[in-house]
Each structure stands twice: as C-alpha cells, then as structure tokens.
Design an enzyme around this catalytic site. Sequence first.
Site, PDB file in Angstrom:
ATOM      1  N   HIS A   1      -1.601  -6.169  -5.288  1.00 15.31           N
ATOM      2  CA  HIS A   1      -1.401  -6.166  -6.747  1.00 15.31           C
ATOM      3  C   HIS A   1      -2.698  -6.377  -7.529  1.00 15.31           C
ATOM      4  CE1 HIS A   1       2.689  -6.025  -5.672  1.00 15.31           C
ATOM      5  NE2 HIS A   1       2.978  -7.298  -5.711  1.00 15.31           N
TER       6      HIS A   1
ATOM      7  N   LYS B   1       1.396 -19.612  -7.091  1.00 14.17           N
ATOM      8  CA  LYS B   1       2.802 -19.940  -7.306  1.00 14.17           C
ATOM      9  C   LYS B   1       2.916 -21.315  -7.939  1.00 14.17           C
ATOM     10  CE  LYS B   1       5.100 -17.100  -3.848  1.00 14.17           C
ATOM     11  NZ  LYS B   1       5.872 -16.395  -4.892  1.00 14.17           N
TER      12      LYS B   1
ATOM     13  N   HIS C   1       4.598  -1.851  -6.428  1.00 12.66           N
ATOM     14  CA  HIS C   1       5.411  -1.737  -7.652  1.00 12.66           C
ATOM     15  C   HIS C   1       4.631  -2.088  -8.917  1.00 12.66           C
ATOM     16  CE1 HIS C   1       6.088  -6.119  -6.969  1.00 12.66           C
ATOM     17  NE2 HIS C   1       6.186  -6.160  -8.286  1.00 12.66           N
TER      18      HIS C   1
ATOM     19  N   LYS D   1       5.104  -2.303   0.557  1.00 13.32           N
ATOM     20  CA  LYS D   1       4.048  -3.248   0.903  1.00 13.32           C
ATOM     21  C   LYS D   1       4.701  -4.454   1.589  1.00 13.32           C
ATOM     22  CE  LYS D   1       4.060  -6.888  -2.233  1.00 13.32           C
ATOM     23  NZ  LYS D   1       3.767  -8.299  -1.989  1.00 13.32           N
TER      24      LYS D   1
ATOM     25  N   ARG E   1      21.673  -2.416   9.583  1.00 12.97           N
ATOM     26  CA  ARG E   1      22.202  -2.889  10.870  1.00 12.97           C
ATOM     27  C   ARG E   1      23.653  -3.349  10.783  1.00 12.97           C
ATOM     28  NH1 ARG E   1      18.455  -3.546  14.822  1.00 12.97           N
ATOM     29  NH2 ARG E   1      16.248  -3.423  14.242  1.00 12.97           N
TER      30      ARG E   1
ATOM     31  N   ASP F   1      -0.171 -11.640   0.182  1.00 13.38           N
ATOM     32  CA  ASP F   1       1.011 -11.300  -0.607  1.00 13.38           C
ATOM     33  C   ASP F   1       0.671 -10.695  -1.959  1.00 13.38           C
ATOM     34  OD1 ASP F   1       3.878 -11.300  -1.014  1.00 13.38           O
ATOM     35  OD2 ASP F   1       3.585 -12.965  -2.418  1.00 13.38           O
TER      36      ASP F   1
ATOM     37  N   GLU G   1       2.619 -17.100 -11.265  1.00 18.57           N
ATOM     38  CA  GLU G   1       4.067 -17.191 -11.092  1.00 18.57           C
ATOM     39  C   GLU G   1       4.505 -18.639 -11.299  1.00 18.57           C
ATOM     40  OE1 GLU G   1       5.559 -14.378  -7.733  1.00 18.57           O
ATOM     41  OE2 GLU G   1       3.708 -15.290  -6.999  1.00 18.57           O
TER      42      GLU G   1
END
Length: 473
Positions: free
Chosen positions: A242, A338, A180, A150, A48, A237, A218
């Site tokens: 995954h 997380k 990924h 995703k 954009r 997420d 994570e």
Amino acid sequence: MAKKSERHLTIVFGGTGDLMSRKLLPALGRLKNGELRDTEFHVLAVARDTGKDDDQYRQWAASALEDASVKLQDDSWLKQLYYHSITRERKADFDALREKIEEIEDEADLPGNRIIYLALPPAAMEPTIEGLGKAGLNKSGGWTRLVIEKPFGRDLNSANHLNQTVHRFFQENQIYRIDHYLGKETVQNLLVFRFANPVFESIWNRHNVQSVRITVAEDLGVGTRAGYYEKSGALRDMVQNHLTQLLCLTAMEAPVAFGADSIRDEKVKILRSILPIEVEKVVFGQYDRGKIGDQEVPGYREEKGVAHDSQTETFVSIPLEIANWRWHGVPFVLRTGKRLKERLTRIAVRFHCPPVSLFHPFTECQVSSNELIITIQPDEGFDLRFEVKTPGQEINTKTEGLRFRYSEAFVPLPEAYETLLLDVAIGDQTLFVRADEAEYSWRLYDPLLEAPRTLHRYEAGSWGPAEAGFFER
C-alpha cells in the site's frame, strides 16, 4: 474511447470467505446495478465447504448482499451464481472444476471469457496456480485473466518463486496482481492532480519541496487476524504494498501515455532510484494497552492468538531517499501503524520556507511552511495550507487553507474493489502491479525483514512511538 466489458464467467477461489462476503460480492452486485448492468456475467464460487449446492450458495450470497446494504435492481442475477466444492488440490479436483465451468458456459452460451480470482491465503496460491495450469484452465476459447490478492510473496525469494510459478502457466498480460489501495478514486486522482495541473507540477521537485510524509494509520488492532499478522507484521502487511504504491504515484515522472505499461514503467523507475534503506533509522513499534476514544483496548501481546513475547511490529516508520534528478536530497517518510489515534491515510507535501523572513523585524511571528495535504481516506480531498496576514496594524501571520472534498463535489465514490473488478472485466491493467514492480519492491525492503531491530512500545490511542518523531496532524 472507454473499453467495454464482454460476457464472461468469474471464478472466485475462496468464494465463501470473508473477502468474498464483505468486499467482492457486494462490489459485483453494485457493478451489476451500474457499470455492468448491460453485461451478462456469471459467478462461480469455489471453496472447501462441501455442505453447499448452487441454491444454498445463492441464499448465502443474498444474505451477504443484504448485510452490505446492496439491493439488486434485478434479483434474477442471483440465478447466475453457482457453487463448486474443491476439497483437495489434486489434478482430478481441478479436472472436475473444469467440467463445472464448461457446463455453466454451455448452458449460458458464454464465449469462454473467464476471470479467475484467487482470494486465498499465501500458502494456497502456488498449488492453486499449478492446479489451474495442469488442468488447462490457464486458457480457454475466449480470454482468461488471473487475479492474485496481496500479499504477493512474503520476501524477495518467495515473490520471485511465485512469479516463476505463475509465468509457467500464464502470460504477464493475463495477470492482475491486485492492491485495493490503487482502486481508490483519490489514489488514481494523484495522476490527474499532478499532471493536469501545471501550477503543481512545476513546483513538484527538490527546489520547492522540503519533505514528503506518507501515512496509513489504523485505529483498529489485529482483531481476528492474529494468525496471519504474527507472520506478517506492518512491514509486510502495509509498507511493501500500500504505502509503496502511494510513494510511486507521488514521486513518479510523467508517463509517455496514460496506459498500463507506460505508468508501470515510471513506477518501476522510482523503485530502482531509491537508495538502500538505512536500517538504523527505521523505527519499529508495538502497541500496548491504551484507549481509543473512551474505550480501553488491550495491548498487542494481550490479543487472542498473539504470543506473549511476540516481536512482531505493529508500527513502522521508514525514511527514504530517491536518488534521481527530481527528488535528490528530499526526505520521504513512510509511516503506518495499528491502534493509532485515528484512522487516516494521507500524503503531506511540505514546501520550503521563504529563504528570508521579511516579517521577523516587525514582530515575533513565525512563518510556517506551505503544505499540501492529500487525504486518501476518510473525508477524501485536498487541503493547501498557506500564510495570511491577520487584520490590524501589526504584521502578524496565520496559517489558513484552501479546501476541497470529494463528498461535496461528487456522488459517493465507488468502492475500490468495484473499480478494480471493472478494470479486470474490461482488460485494463493500469491499476495492477507488474511482475518486476513486485520484485523491486521486495528488493527494497528485504534487508529490513531479518535485520536486528529494537521494538519500541507505544500506547494504543497515540500516534506511535516517541522515537518516530512528532506526528503533524
């Protein structure tokens, strides 16, 4: 025989975004230095930003490559990068894009082979796909391949609707739904490890396996992604994509051939075999203030952009049972979070203990279960833990292990996006998610999305809520 790539144009929507600068462009640069060095391919970035032209974009790209420590062996490739601004999603804007694409192809004498990569937020996917289709960009004089990042939908209904939209304009053999994690060498090696080593395949079943735990931990918090994460949470997420992909590769049966459809058929069979998840056994959590190493970090509700009373989960632990011949009765646990103690992705396969302890009459020694630890990241490799006798008169046992590390056996592993972009270029869909696979995955977790839940608190720097049980490190 390995497939070969052909001359093509890659069009990236979101061509000035974070994913492009950190992952896609560096991966394309490494491919140009390596696997695709003899293949002419051009890149058109679509975004954009109206303040860029081709030359300014090339300067931006050179800076992004430098930041990613990618040094091109041939700097002239930068001249094959182009920029086009599309500020709205009207037919006229996509018609102008089509003209820009045809202009590049005419000047470079390209055969019309195109990769269209949608590195876009979920809300922009459907209007972009419709715009492409209505402008005739779903086909060309060569082949056209559509890559969709995703998340593919945010629940079962939206995934179904997105599939219907994309199938209005594209055939399934044109569509590459990317995850990924499937591009990581260690994930791909699960198939080789299981099906090329009879010693493991022969014990990969309910008779020998006590439990399987799949963990994606994570140490980072939500960072700058609060706007997205507040609407997503750990379940959407990480788990639906995954962890579920790791589960399928760990549990699937041997495919009839090492090909895209054969492998994806077996993954779908696993998804269809999973019993409905018992919501009351699922543990949801959210991190509070704590320490990662020596650094004090804020709690999730203290992060910028997060509601002070947010009910978004940053941790989830899900027990599953696969009701098929191989795995009946074996508990599988998917766990992610997380701000956990460290960054870690691994699959832990624990085998049954001996039916009778022969050594208990001699001493109070404890015989531990044998365990296979498959580390996906970091420090990629395998550890097989087993019992040995310690030297001496008494019968005492100790857990030791056999160890393999990729870094000690091979040159640095390619980045996941490098592998996946190469597969798109050569037309190999093996590592990409098929339509029915995406829908079956959402069908599995959809009941958890709106179910009443208790959100357990856990301290940042821990292994998650106590209610999730002990984490075996």
